[in-house]
Each structure stands twice: as C-alpha cells, then as structure tokens.
Design a protein around this motif. Sequence first.
Motif: not given
Length: 486
Positions: A198-205, A448-450, A171-182
Amino acid sequence: MGSDFTASVTVDSINPKVLKCEYAVRGEIVTHAQRLQQELQTNPSSLPFKEIIYCNIGNPQSLGQHPITFFREVLALCDHPALLEKPETSALFSSDSISRAQQILSSIPGKATGAYSHSQGIKGLRDAIAAGIAARDGFPANADDIFLTDGASPGVHNMMQLLLRSESDGILCPIPQYPLYSASIALHGGTLVPYYLDEATGWGLETSELKKQLDDARSKGIAVRALVVINPGNPTGQVLAEGNQQQIVEFCKNEGLVLLADEVYQENIYVDDKKFNSFKKVARSMGYGEEDLTLVSYQSISKGYYGECGKRGGYMEVTGFSSGVREQIYKVASVNLCSNISGQILASLVMNPPKPGDASYESYATERDGILKSLASRAKALEAALNSLEGVTCNKAEGAMYLFPRIRLPEKAIEAAKAAKKAPDTFYALRLLESTGVVVVPGSGFGQVPGTYHFRCTILPQEDKIPAIISSLKTFHESFMNQYRD
C-alpha cells in the motif's frame, strides 16, 4: 552444415520459460545506456552530458564506494598465504586481520582458496556465520542450516526449483517486487501470485491483502507454496515493524506457507524509529520453533555498508524442512559443487566483523558509519528533490538503497508513449537517460498498481555528485512536463 544447424535454434524453438523471464534492472534502458556510453567514449561531445550514471542497480563500488579495509586485508592474506610468512606483513596489515586470516586458513583443507569446498560451504565459515546470526538474534543458529551461495540469487533459484512443480504451483510475491523473483518463478515454471503493498501507507504490507490474494489463487486451483517478504523493501525502501512481522509469521504458520525472507538490506536502516529484526528472531520470540514454521532467510555481501557485489557471496539459512527435503536441497547445491571461496570468506566477515577492542575496530567502525551516514543523507536529499517535482510523490526511504517515486504523467505523454510502443514509465526513463545520462528502472519492471507509473532510482552516487544529479533531474522533468502538458 553449420548454418543449417544454427538455423534450427530460433527464438521460437528455445525454452518458452526463458522467453517469459524478464529482468528489468538490466533490461532495455541499461542496454541503451551502454550504447550511449560507447558513443561518449568515441565522441565525448556528442551527447548533452559527460557520463552515464548507473542508478539502475544496487552496485555501490561501481559508483565510487570503497570496500571495507579489514575485509579486504583478510581476503588478500587468505588468497596469498605466503604473505603471512613475510616480516613486512605486520607493518602493512592490522594484527587482527592477520589473526583472522590465519584462523580462516586453518579451517580450509590445504589452506587453498583455489580448491573446491564442501557444497554447503567451508564448515569453519558456516560456524562463524551461525555465531553471527545467534549474536544478532539472541537465539541459537546451526552451521548445518547454512548454505553458502554466490550472492543471494542462487539461493532464491534453489528454493524456486525445489518448490515449483508446474504452473499450478504459486509463490506469493510483493508488488512492487525485485524482479529476481518474477524471473526465477518464470524460469522454474511456476505462477507468481501478487500481493500489493500500500503506497498510501508508506508501502505497508497488510495480511488482509495476503489472505485475499491467497484465497483468490486457491480458488483458481493454484497451490500456493510460499510467501516472499523483502525487508527492508526493494524497490520500496520500507522497514517492517515487529508487530507486522509477527502477523506475517502467524499467517504463514496458519496457511502452511514457506516464508522466504529476503533480508539482504538488514544493515541499511536510515530512520531512528525503525530497526531490523530478522524473521527468525521474530518467530522464535513468538515461541515458534522449526516444527511450527518453515523459513528460509537470505543474506548477501552485495548490500549493507560493504557492497561487495562482484565477489558474489551470501547465504541462505534453511530451517523447518524435514531431513528428506534437506537432503534434496543439499543435492541441488552439490550439482554446482560449491560457491566461490572469496565470497564465502567475505560472508563470514560480514556476519563477524571486528569487535570493540580489536585492533581494526575503530577504523572499521569509522568506515562503516561513514558509509551508512552518507547513504542516509543521500536518500534524504534525493527524496526531497523528487517530492519537489510537479506530479511526483516519493515515500521515505526507511532502508535499502532505493527510492520508488510515483509519476503522474500528462495524458499527452501517455499517448506519445503509446505511439512509440513503450510503456509510459519506460518512455519517461528513456527520455531521462537521453537528456541527462542518468539510468533509472521503470516501475513496470517491478510491478505496480495498474494505471500508476513509477521508477526506481538508487541512492548510491557519491555525495558530491548528488547536487548535479538533482539539478539535471529537475531541469529534465520541468522540460518534459512542459512539452507534454495537457
């Protein structure tokens, strides 16, 4: 005999999927906070703060938010129908709450909220929800597509159970994600395929990131079944633009993915230049019907301006599945008999609140708008405070109930965390708790990004407490940075 039997169940012998499952918003930090709370109750002067402030979870009423009067009036009348026969009820309850309760009770066999319902939920309530969805989106909705659930979480589990056959399914999930999904992916034996916001663009997808991660997973033999999108975002608070949503719809259609749309914060929008559009509305506006896209949309009574977390109500709207698969979804729902009736009633009210001209409308609108305006104000104040801290940057909370600031920790703090056998952001969150009583969730619990560190903080403490929380946070952070300065 008893002790021998008990010894046969050990951590090593239980289901490994349970061991793999983690749920950070009620994890280590919260457990420690509960111990400290007990200590405060026993000895109120033993700690450097007077109370624990739980900013770890979106639980509005626990932090002082009042329920919406109309909703609770209707619920009270439905749960105790004898009140409808008493002459004093018309003086205590609004006329439209009385008529709504009567309407709801007429749709419940036996007028009994203590009885089981249809496994998808009471038909009359699903009709009301479908009407609410249609009014919101401008496209038809069908009550037969609605499955009422005990909050959104069981609906997520239902879909994971349906889609995940083995670790070879992802399942493709966003990172960061709500841990219900993981957590649910782990419990049902699948593989989480991360895509990074992308945190640099306001958490862009970016769909290019989706494609990259999808292709990478497929090259490893993982059959990616679905894409999770959380809009507005949790823990990140971004609101997707309609054009971005169109790209996501197109991506899922072209790649044959089920789109799992977590839309539980749809009422929580705090910026003037963004608005909520459901993925179903976007897909239908693009001319795509059920034959083009398989879509599951989630809504909950726990969020929005209503915050009825403890009533456990919500729904999933399921479109685009074949009749055979729909039968299997229904079968799994029926194993649990039905969701609780109070939650079902509230879900119908959330999607069909009082309208202009109704007796309760003015008081309802005042309560709703007051809560949302206050949440926007709290988000702005906390965001500004976090951005004023050394080494901290925080994107704007466009929606939802959280801020997810990035902390640039000194190397000495990272080394101290390693010595304590803690992740650096967990180390920071524990120190914050022990110094101030404020409970936040380390970013590592969401992904989060390592090499980056964050924490999630709700915007839910009441406005009169925000200045004190900000002051405590600033004092703690300054002391922490001075202690570990490189």
